[in-house]
Write a protein that holds these residues in place. Structure first.
Motif, PDB file in Angstrom:
ATOM      1  N   ASP A  97       0.911  -1.150   0.041  1.00 37.76           N
ATOM      2  CA  ASP A  97      -0.026  -0.049   0.043  1.00 37.76           C
ATOM      3  C   ASP A  97       0.943   1.313  -0.022  1.00 37.76           C
ATOM      4  N   THR A  98       1.084   1.722  -1.314  1.00 40.66           N
ATOM      5  CA  THR A  98       2.230   3.092  -1.314  1.00 40.66           C
ATOM      6  C   THR A  98       1.456   4.328  -1.206  1.00 40.66           C
ATOM      7  N   THR A  99       0.069   4.132  -0.772  1.00 34.27           N
ATOM      8  CA  THR A  99      -0.527   5.309  -0.365  1.00 34.27           C
ATOM      9  C   THR A  99      -0.798   5.589   1.142  1.00 34.27           C
ATOM     10  N   ASP A 100      -0.293   4.452   1.805  1.00 32.58           N
ATOM     11  CA  ASP A 100      -0.537   4.453   3.389  1.00 32.58           C
ATOM     12  C   ASP A 100       0.111   5.818   3.809  1.00 32.58           C
ATOM     13  N   GLU A 101      -0.363   6.563   4.841  1.00 31.77           N
ATOM     14  CA  GLU A 101       0.280   7.548   5.505  1.00 31.77           C
ATOM     15  C   GLU A 101       1.481   7.224   6.280  1.00 31.77           C
ATOM     16  N   ALA A 102       1.307   6.295   6.988  1.00 31.88           N
ATOM     17  CA  ALA A 102       2.461   5.869   7.806  1.00 31.88           C
ATOM     18  C   ALA A 102       3.624   5.531   7.100  1.00 31.88           C
ATOM     19  N   LEU A 103       3.541   4.834   5.990  1.00 25.48           N
ATOM     20  CA  LEU A 103       4.729   4.765   4.985  1.00 25.48           C
ATOM     21  C   LEU A 103       5.143   5.968   4.450  1.00 25.48           C
ATOM     22  N   LEU A 104       4.257   6.827   4.054  1.00 26.25           N
ATOM     23  CA  LEU A 104       4.844   8.075   3.373  1.00 26.25           C
ATOM     24  C   LEU A 104       5.594   9.009   4.135  1.00 26.25           C
ATOM     25  N   THR A 105       4.960   8.944   5.548  1.00 31.21           N
ATOM     26  CA  THR A 105       5.595   9.846   6.524  1.00 31.21           C
ATOM     27  C   THR A 105       6.972   9.017   6.785  1.00 31.21           C
ATOM     28  N   ALA A 106       7.192   8.094   6.764  1.00 30.94           N
ATOM     29  CA  ALA A 106       8.501   7.316   7.320  1.00 30.94           C
ATOM     30  C   ALA A 106       9.523   7.676   5.949  1.00 30.94           C
ATOM     31  N   LEU A 107       8.744   7.583   4.769  1.00 36.71           N
ATOM     32  CA  LEU A 107       9.822   7.663   3.658  1.00 36.71           C
ATOM     33  C   LEU A 107       9.899   9.144   3.433  1.00 36.71           C
ATOM     34  N   ARG A 108       9.207  10.068   3.660  1.00 39.14           N
ATOM     35  CA  ARG A 108       9.499  11.594   3.742  1.00 39.14           C
ATOM     36  C   ARG A 108      10.843  11.772   4.634  1.00 39.14           C
TER      37      ARG A 108
END
Length: 78
Positions: A56-67
Protein backbone atom coordinates in the motif's frame (compact mmCIF):
# COMPACT_ATOMS: atom_id res chain seq x y z
CA UNK A 1 7.60 -7.69 -1.83
CA UNK A 2 10.09 -8.68 -4.49
CA UNK A 3 9.33 -6.13 -7.19
CA UNK A 4 10.07 -2.43 -7.35
CA UNK A 5 7.17 -0.17 -6.45
CA UNK A 6 6.74 3.48 -7.40
CA UNK A 7 5.61 5.75 -4.61
CA UNK A 8 4.54 9.38 -4.74
CA UNK A 9 5.97 11.43 -1.86
CA UNK A 10 4.59 14.94 -2.02
CA UNK A 11 5.36 16.05 -5.60
CA UNK A 12 8.21 13.59 -6.22
CA UNK A 13 8.20 9.98 -7.41
CA UNK A 14 10.51 7.43 -5.82
CA UNK A 15 11.11 3.73 -6.31
CA UNK A 16 11.20 1.39 -3.33
CA UNK A 17 12.37 -2.20 -3.10
CA UNK A 18 12.47 -4.50 -0.11
CA UNK A 19 15.58 -6.65 0.08
CA UNK A 20 17.16 -8.82 2.74
CA UNK A 21 19.26 -5.92 4.04
CA UNK A 22 16.37 -3.46 4.22
CA UNK A 23 14.25 -1.11 2.17
CA UNK A 24 15.99 0.52 -0.77
CA UNK A 25 14.79 3.98 -1.80
CA UNK A 26 15.73 5.35 -5.20
CA UNK A 27 14.88 7.65 -8.05
CA UNK A 28 14.13 6.62 -11.61
CA UNK A 29 16.30 8.37 -14.20
CA UNK A 30 15.95 7.63 -17.92
CA UNK A 31 14.75 4.10 -17.25
CA UNK A 32 17.45 3.31 -14.68
CA UNK A 33 17.07 3.50 -10.91
CA UNK A 34 19.63 5.36 -8.85
CA UNK A 35 19.45 3.90 -5.34
CA UNK A 36 19.80 6.65 -2.76
CA UNK A 37 19.50 4.85 0.54
CA UNK A 38 18.93 1.48 2.17
CA UNK A 39 16.95 1.69 5.40
CA UNK A 40 16.92 -1.05 8.04
CA UNK A 41 13.30 -2.24 8.14
CA UNK A 42 13.49 -2.37 11.94
CA UNK A 43 13.79 1.42 11.97
CA UNK A 44 10.40 1.87 10.31
CA UNK A 45 7.29 2.16 12.51
CA UNK A 46 5.13 -0.97 12.67
CA UNK A 47 2.32 0.62 10.64
CA UNK A 48 4.77 1.61 7.89
CA UNK A 49 6.15 -1.95 7.72
CA UNK A 50 2.60 -3.34 7.59
CA UNK A 51 1.75 -1.00 4.69
CA UNK A 52 4.91 -2.08 2.92
CA UNK A 53 3.98 -5.75 3.30
CA UNK A 54 0.51 -4.99 1.88
CA UNK A 55 2.05 -3.05 -0.99
CA UNK A 56 0.00 0.00 0.00
CA UNK A 57 2.04 2.92 -1.32
CA UNK A 58 -0.68 5.39 -0.32
CA UNK A 59 -0.60 4.55 3.40
CA UNK A 60 0.18 7.69 5.41
CA UNK A 61 2.44 5.85 7.90
CA UNK A 62 4.65 4.61 5.06
CA UNK A 63 4.64 7.99 3.34
CA UNK A 64 5.64 9.75 6.57
CA UNK A 65 8.51 7.34 7.17
CA UNK A 66 9.79 7.73 3.62
CA UNK A 67 9.50 11.52 3.80
CA UNK A 68 12.03 11.35 6.61
CA UNK A 69 14.37 9.22 4.50
CA UNK A 70 14.10 11.50 1.47
CA UNK A 71 14.47 14.64 3.59
CA UNK A 72 17.70 13.25 5.06
CA UNK A 73 18.96 12.73 1.49
CA UNK A 74 18.16 16.35 0.62
CA UNK A 75 19.89 17.65 3.76
CA UNK A 76 23.00 15.58 3.01
CA UNK A 77 23.03 16.96 -0.50
CA UNK A 78 22.56 13.64 -2.26
Amino acid sequence: MSDDMTIQIDSEQYVIRQESDGLQVGRSNAGDVVWLETVDLGLLPDKAREALERGDTTDEALLTALRGVTQAQVERGA
